[in-house]
Design a protein around this motif. Structure first.
Motif, PDB file in Angstrom:
ATOM      1  N   LEU A 193     -59.101   6.913  93.043  1.00 42.45           N
ATOM      2  CA  LEU A 193     -59.244   5.532  92.581  1.00 42.45           C
ATOM      3  C   LEU A 193     -60.529   4.900  93.109  1.00 42.45           C
ATOM      4  CD1 LEU A 193     -55.549   4.291  92.997  1.00 42.45           C
ATOM      5  CD2 LEU A 193     -56.727   4.967  90.885  1.00 42.45           C
ATOM      6  N   ILE A 194     -60.871   5.200  94.375  1.00 42.53           N
ATOM      7  CA  ILE A 194     -62.103   4.650  94.954  1.00 42.53           C
ATOM      8  C   ILE A 194     -63.324   5.177  94.199  1.00 42.53           C
ATOM      9  CG2 ILE A 194     -63.584   4.689  97.001  1.00 42.53           C
ATOM     10  CD1 ILE A 194     -60.981   4.665  98.679  1.00 42.53           C
ATOM     11  N   VAL A 195     -63.345   6.491  93.950  1.00 45.36           N
ATOM     12  CA  VAL A 195     -64.471   7.083  93.221  1.00 45.36           C
ATOM     13  C   VAL A 195     -64.549   6.523  91.803  1.00 45.36           C
ATOM     14  CG1 VAL A 195     -65.350   9.240  92.224  1.00 45.36           C
ATOM     15  CG2 VAL A 195     -64.533   9.191  94.582  1.00 45.36           C
TER      16      VAL A 195
ATOM     17  N   VAL B  44     -67.719   3.117  88.175  1.00 46.61           N
ATOM     18  CA  VAL B  44     -67.841   2.043  87.188  1.00 46.61           C
ATOM     19  C   VAL B  44     -68.811   0.962  87.660  1.00 46.61           C
ATOM     20  CG1 VAL B  44     -66.588   0.187  86.014  1.00 46.61           C
ATOM     21  CG2 VAL B  44     -65.543   2.456  86.243  1.00 46.61           C
ATOM     22  N   PHE B  45     -68.728   0.622  88.950  1.00 44.25           N
ATOM     23  CA  PHE B  45     -69.475  -0.548  89.440  1.00 44.25           C
ATOM     24  C   PHE B  45     -70.713  -0.219  90.276  1.00 44.25           C
ATOM     25  CE2 PHE B  45     -65.125  -2.154  88.846  1.00 44.25           C
ATOM     26  CZ  PHE B  45     -65.384  -3.207  87.988  1.00 44.25           C
TER      27      PHE B  45
ATOM     28  N   GLY C 130     -74.344  -0.812  89.063  1.00 47.55           N
ATOM     29  CA  GLY C 130     -74.776  -2.202  88.977  1.00 47.55           C
ATOM     30  C   GLY C 130     -75.014  -2.867  90.326  1.00 47.55           C
ATOM     31  N   ILE C 131     -74.403  -2.315  91.407  1.00 54.85           N
ATOM     32  CA  ILE C 131     -74.514  -2.993  92.702  1.00 54.85           C
ATOM     33  C   ILE C 131     -75.277  -2.175  93.747  1.00 54.85           C
ATOM     34  CG2 ILE C 131     -72.341  -4.205  92.303  1.00 54.85           C
ATOM     35  CD1 ILE C 131     -71.019  -2.261  94.276  1.00 54.85           C
ATOM     36  N   LYS C 132     -75.709  -0.961  93.395  1.00 54.60           N
ATOM     37  CA  LYS C 132     -76.294  -0.077  94.392  1.00 54.60           C
ATOM     38  C   LYS C 132     -77.564  -0.630  95.021  1.00 54.60           C
ATOM     39  CE  LYS C 132     -78.790   2.755  90.987  1.00 54.60           C
ATOM     40  NZ  LYS C 132     -80.151   2.506  91.453  1.00 54.60           N
ATOM     41  N   ASP C 133     -78.261  -1.516  94.317  1.00 54.75           N
ATOM     42  CA  ASP C 133     -79.506  -2.074  94.845  1.00 54.75           C
ATOM     43  C   ASP C 133     -79.298  -3.391  95.583  1.00 54.75           C
ATOM     44  OD1 ASP C 133     -81.090   0.022  93.852  1.00 54.75           O
ATOM     45  OD2 ASP C 133     -81.168  -0.916  91.866  1.00 54.75           O
ATOM     46  N   MET C 134     -78.066  -3.858  95.669  1.00 60.93           N
ATOM     47  CA  MET C 134     -77.797  -5.098  96.394  1.00 60.93           C
ATOM     48  C   MET C 134     -77.969  -4.864  97.892  1.00 60.93           C
ATOM     49  SD  MET C 134     -74.410  -6.523  94.398  1.00 60.93           S
ATOM     50  CE  MET C 134     -74.240  -7.854  95.611  1.00 60.93           C
ATOM     51  N   PRO C 135     -78.625  -5.801  98.609  1.00 62.40           N
ATOM     52  CA  PRO C 135     -78.831  -5.628 100.056  1.00 62.40           C
ATOM     53  C   PRO C 135     -77.524  -5.428 100.817  1.00 62.40           C
ATOM     54  CG  PRO C 135     -80.145  -7.445  99.212  1.00 62.40           C
ATOM     55  CD  PRO C 135     -79.248  -7.015  98.097  1.00 62.40           C
ATOM     56  N   GLN C 136     -76.466  -6.148 100.429  1.00 61.21           N
ATOM     57  CA  GLN C 136     -75.193  -6.025 101.137  1.00 61.21           C
ATOM     58  C   GLN C 136     -74.637  -4.602 101.054  1.00 61.21           C
ATOM     59  OE1 GLN C 136     -76.001  -8.264  98.927  1.00 61.21           O
ATOM     60  NE2 GLN C 136     -75.469 -10.353  99.589  1.00 61.21           N
TER      61      GLN C 136
END
Length: 202
Positions: free
Chosen positions: A96-98, A103-104, A107-113
């Motif tokens: 489920l985590i993978v 999916v997400f 879109g978020i891999k470049d976010m600093p957080q």
């Protein structure tokens, strides 16, 4: 299959490995602290020194160390149904985590957080593995021979490109030979010790 398998035992296996599964960062050995806590302290399915034996067997079998260990313990507790319950419990959370990450994450891999979180997870995983290694040393290094085997294995992995499976086979073979020699030596000395003990009793 074991007799008298209860639904409660199967649910316990499933939920125990559901809780352990999300901490398998960095490979199966990161689960050792959680595995020991659940299997030894909470449910008492294994003794503390048996955890290392389970992981040693799991390492020599093709596949994930964590999944192999779950299947081994599941079979010990509840036979084939236990294998299924423990294996599904180990696989489901990571699946489920993978799935969510697939999916997400793009879109978020470049976010600093996200980068900061991954930056913090990496050394934490190293710490988990180091802690697991120190705990297993206490139960596996019983004498000077075991110490030399441990150091020799570390040096072979560090200085050569030898396949870890070959090193495991060599270690198991050497351990078996040394154990057999020790056993024969003890058997040879046993009559002498019995005679001395009998003489002392008289």
């Amino acid at each position: 299959m074991q007799q008298g398998i209860s639904l409660k035992a199967l649910w316990q296996l499933f939920f125990a490995f559901c809780k352990i599964s999300p901490v398998t960062f960095g490979g199966g050995y990161a689960i050792i602290p959680s595995l020991e806590e659940a299997m030894v302290n909470r449910y008492r399915w294994c003794k503390r020194d048996e955890i290392l034996d389970v992981l040693s067997i799991a390492q020599t079998i093709p596949g994930s160390v964590a999944l192999n260990a779950a299947a081994f313990i599941g079979y010990r507790v509840a036979g084939i149904p236990g294998v299924l319950a423990a294996s599904i419990g180990m696989l489901l959370p990571t699946f489920l985590i993978v799935l969510v990450l697939a999916v997400f994450f793009i879109g978020i891999k470049d976010m600093p957080q996200v980068r900061w979180a991954l930056f913090g997870i990496a050394p934490a995983v190293v710490g988990l593995i180091m802690f697991a290694g120190l705990r297993t040393i206490k139960s596996s290094v019983e004498d000077i021979v075991c110490l030399f085997l441990m150091i020799g294995t570390f040096l072979l992995l560090l200085l050569t490109n030898l396949n870890p499976i070959i090193i495991l086979i060599l270690g198991g073979t050497l351990g078996g030979v040394l154990g057999w020699i020790k056993y024969k030596k003890n058997e040879k000395n046993k009559p002498e010790n019995d005679i001395k003990r009998h003489s002392a009793d008289q």
